[in-house]
Write a protein that holds these residues in place. Sequence first.
Motif, PDB file in Angstrom:
ATOM      1  N   VAL A  40      12.619 -20.801 -22.522  1.00  0.00           N
ATOM      2  CA  VAL A  40      11.783 -20.299 -21.415  1.00  0.00           C
ATOM      3  C   VAL A  40      10.278 -20.306 -22.027  1.00  0.00           C
ATOM      4  N   VAL A  41       9.590 -21.029 -21.387  1.00  0.00           N
ATOM      5  CA  VAL A  41       8.197 -20.948 -21.905  1.00  0.00           C
ATOM      6  C   VAL A  41       7.093 -20.624 -20.796  1.00  0.00           C
ATOM      7  N   PRO A  42       5.918 -19.894 -21.136  1.00  0.00           N
ATOM      8  CA  PRO A  42       4.982 -20.060 -20.073  1.00  0.00           C
ATOM      9  C   PRO A  42       4.342 -21.256 -19.992  1.00  0.00           C
ATOM     10  N   LYS A  43       3.605 -21.655 -18.727  1.00  0.00           N
ATOM     11  CA  LYS A  43       3.116 -22.807 -18.488  1.00  0.00           C
ATOM     12  C   LYS A  43       1.513 -22.719 -19.234  1.00  0.00           C
ATOM     13  N   LYS A  44       1.047 -21.505 -19.388  1.00  0.00           N
ATOM     14  CA  LYS A  44       0.032 -21.308 -20.225  1.00  0.00           C
ATOM     15  C   LYS A  44       0.139 -21.508 -21.710  1.00  0.00           C
ATOM     16  N   GLU A  45      -0.393 -22.545 -22.284  1.00  0.00           N
ATOM     17  CA  GLU A  45      -0.213 -22.539 -23.522  1.00  0.00           C
ATOM     18  C   GLU A  45      -0.904 -21.554 -24.794  1.00  0.00           C
TER      19      GLU A  45
END
Length: 130
Positions: A40-45
């Motif tokens: 699960v990742v935020p789209k904000k890098e």
Amino acid sequence: MASIFTRIIQGEIPAHKVYEDDQYLAFLDISPLTEGHTLVVPKKEVDYIFDLDDATLTGLMLVAKKLAPAIQKACPCLRIGVSVIGLEVPHTHVHLIPMQSMRDMNFSNPKLQFSPDELAATASRIRANV
């Protein structure tokens, strides 16, 4: 340079997606510890999880919470383990790992290999339970 996860988010690299909204993406790990191992990742890098702003960190964990029961239904297990290591890719990500025992969370274990068709089927089962 964009991280591999940013490239997945942008559609430059394919992934077996299990969840997506405007701020987060979840997809199957291509080198999983167990079947259903999801990232699960935020789209904000942002490289380091504790550099995320409070709202993004909270949202990331709420997406993980939402996905855990779906993964558990799709890949029956005792629990869904959660791990944040953050050294392998410079983009915050949470590992959700179906586990029968604590050994399943050992990242030095050999990684499993699934065919693209098997990964697609697992992703479909998870999505059906979200």
